[in-house]
Design a protein around this motif. Structure first.
Motif, PDB file in Angstrom:
ATOM      1  N   ILE A   1     -73.807 -35.953  36.889  1.00 20.58           N
ATOM      2  CA  ILE A   1     -73.641 -37.404  36.806  1.00 20.58           C
ATOM      3  C   ILE A   1     -73.312 -37.815  35.371  1.00 20.58           C
ATOM      4  O   ILE A   1     -72.506 -38.707  35.138  1.00 20.58           O
ATOM      5  CB  ILE A   1     -74.919 -38.136  37.282  1.00 20.58           C
ATOM      6  N   GLY A   2     -73.949 -37.151  34.432  1.00 25.15           N
ATOM      7  CA  GLY A   2     -73.802 -37.479  33.012  1.00 25.15           C
ATOM      8  C   GLY A   2     -75.063 -38.165  32.516  1.00 25.15           C
ATOM      9  O   GLY A   2     -75.477 -39.177  33.088  1.00 25.15           O
ATOM     10  N   TYR A   3     -75.662 -37.601  31.501  1.00 27.42           N
ATOM     11  CA  TYR A   3     -76.916 -38.134  30.984  1.00 27.42           C
ATOM     12  C   TYR A   3     -76.788 -39.593  30.552  1.00 27.42           C
ATOM     13  O   TYR A   3     -77.709 -40.381  30.716  1.00 27.42           O
ATOM     14  CB  TYR A   3     -77.441 -37.278  29.829  1.00 27.42           C
ATOM     15  N   ALA A   4     -75.644 -39.977  29.997  1.00 30.44           N
ATOM     16  CA  ALA A   4     -75.476 -41.359  29.549  1.00 30.44           C
ATOM     17  C   ALA A   4     -75.554 -42.324  30.730  1.00 30.44           C
ATOM     18  O   ALA A   4     -76.148 -43.400  30.624  1.00 30.44           O
ATOM     19  CB  ALA A   4     -74.147 -41.518  28.816  1.00 30.44           C
ATOM     20  N   ARG A   5     -74.983 -41.950  31.863  1.00 31.72           N
ATOM     21  CA  ARG A   5     -75.045 -42.808  33.051  1.00 31.72           C
ATOM     22  C   ARG A   5     -76.447 -42.859  33.637  1.00 31.72           C
ATOM     23  O   ARG A   5     -76.893 -43.901  34.102  1.00 31.72           O
ATOM     24  CB  ARG A   5     -74.078 -42.304  34.116  1.00 31.72           C
ATOM     25  N   VAL A   6     -77.119 -41.722  33.631  1.00 31.28           N
ATOM     26  CA  VAL A   6     -78.461 -41.647  34.211  1.00 31.28           C
ATOM     27  C   VAL A   6     -79.458 -42.437  33.372  1.00 31.28           C
ATOM     28  O   VAL A   6     -80.398 -43.025  33.909  1.00 31.28           O
ATOM     29  CB  VAL A   6     -78.908 -40.166  34.341  1.00 31.28           C
ATOM     30  N   ASP A   7     -79.236 -42.481  32.068  1.00 31.04           N
ATOM     31  CA  ASP A   7     -80.189 -43.125  31.162  1.00 31.04           C
ATOM     32  C   ASP A   7     -80.516 -44.549  31.588  1.00 31.04           C
ATOM     33  O   ASP A   7     -81.688 -44.923  31.671  1.00 31.04           O
ATOM     34  CB  ASP A   7     -79.657 -43.110  29.732  1.00 31.04           C
ATOM     35  N   ALA A   8     -79.496 -45.346  31.879  1.00 31.16           N
ATOM     36  CA  ALA A   8     -79.735 -46.755  32.226  1.00 31.16           C
ATOM     37  C   ALA A   8     -80.552 -46.884  33.509  1.00 31.16           C
ATOM     38  O   ALA A   8     -81.486 -47.681  33.577  1.00 31.16           O
ATOM     39  CB  ALA A   8     -78.411 -47.489  32.362  1.00 31.16           C
ATOM     40  N   ALA A   9     -80.198 -46.097  34.516  1.00 26.61           N
ATOM     41  CA  ALA A   9     -80.921 -46.178  35.793  1.00 26.61           C
ATOM     42  C   ALA A   9     -82.356 -45.687  35.640  1.00 26.61           C
ATOM     43  O   ALA A   9     -83.297 -46.328  36.118  1.00 26.61           O
ATOM     44  CB  ALA A   9     -80.191 -45.364  36.862  1.00 26.61           C
ATOM     45  N   LEU A  10     -82.524 -44.550  34.986  1.00 23.70           N
ATOM     46  CA  LEU A  10     -83.861 -43.989  34.823  1.00 23.70           C
ATOM     47  C   LEU A  10     -84.711 -44.866  33.909  1.00 23.70           C
ATOM     48  O   LEU A  10     -85.915 -44.986  34.118  1.00 23.70           O
ATOM     49  CB  LEU A  10     -83.778 -42.564  34.290  1.00 23.70           C
ATOM     50  N   LEU A  11     -84.085 -45.506  32.941  1.00 21.55           N
ATOM     51  CA  LEU A  11     -84.824 -46.393  32.049  1.00 21.55           C
ATOM     52  C   LEU A  11     -85.495 -47.515  32.838  1.00 21.55           C
ATOM     53  O   LEU A  11     -86.633 -47.871  32.556  1.00 21.55           O
ATOM     54  CB  LEU A  11     -83.908 -46.980  30.975  1.00 21.55           C
TER      55      LEU A  11
END
Length: 158
Positions: free
Chosen positions: A36-46
């Motif tokens: 997915i890409g860590y940058a994309r996951v960051d916002a959702a997981l945050l």
């Protein structure tokens, strides 16, 4: 929130076990995060991290979580934002000099560390100064990436 924060510290051993279980699950999901890409996951997981840690620990989402090292008490709840122990103004009853109705965050952190395996040793670890550039990012993703990098370095060294 304050009462939930104190409850979480009183049950720091259980909370720490649950925290480690979430971390283990997130580490196992690394192939998905990479796709997915860590940058994309960051916002959702945050969002999930902010809600759950905010509810249970009154986390201030600094992006550099130290709950595992501070008896499951968020040091950012200290009115002075002290990350390495109490100031010199803790009152004789253990309350904060800035907010006299609040128990010092570091008094509760010490109590929480007593309920964790290795908690007394962990609370003595000196924390790095707060890096405000990490505020609003997922501490969970940062920690799992650091652990994955360390594990890869250790397996390459063998």
């Amino acid at each position: 929130m304050y009462k939930v924060r104190l409850w979480s510290v009183r049950h720091a051993g259980i909370m720490h076990s649950m925290y480690n279980a979430v971390e283990t699950m997130l580490i196992k999901m690394d192939p998905l995060w990479q796709r997915i890409g860590y940058a994309r996951v960051d916002a959702a997981l945050l969002g999930v991290e902010k809600f759950s840690k905010g509810l249970l620990f009154d986390s201030q989402s600094c992006g550099q979580c130290t709950l595992s090292d501070t008896g499951m008490a968020c040091p950012m709840n200290c009115p002075k934002s002290l990350r390495n122990g109490p100031c010199g103004g803790v009152r004789s009853n253990g309350n904060c000099e800035v907010d006299p109705d609040m128990t010092c965050v570091w008094v509760t952190a010490w109590q929480g560390s007593q309920n964790m395996r290795d908690g007394v040793q962990r609370i003595q670890i000196i924390q790095a100064p707060l890096d405000n550039r990490k505020r609003g990012t997922s501490a969970w993703l940062r920690v799992i990436r650091e652990k994955l990098t360390a594990n890869a370095s250790n397996s390459n060294a063998i």
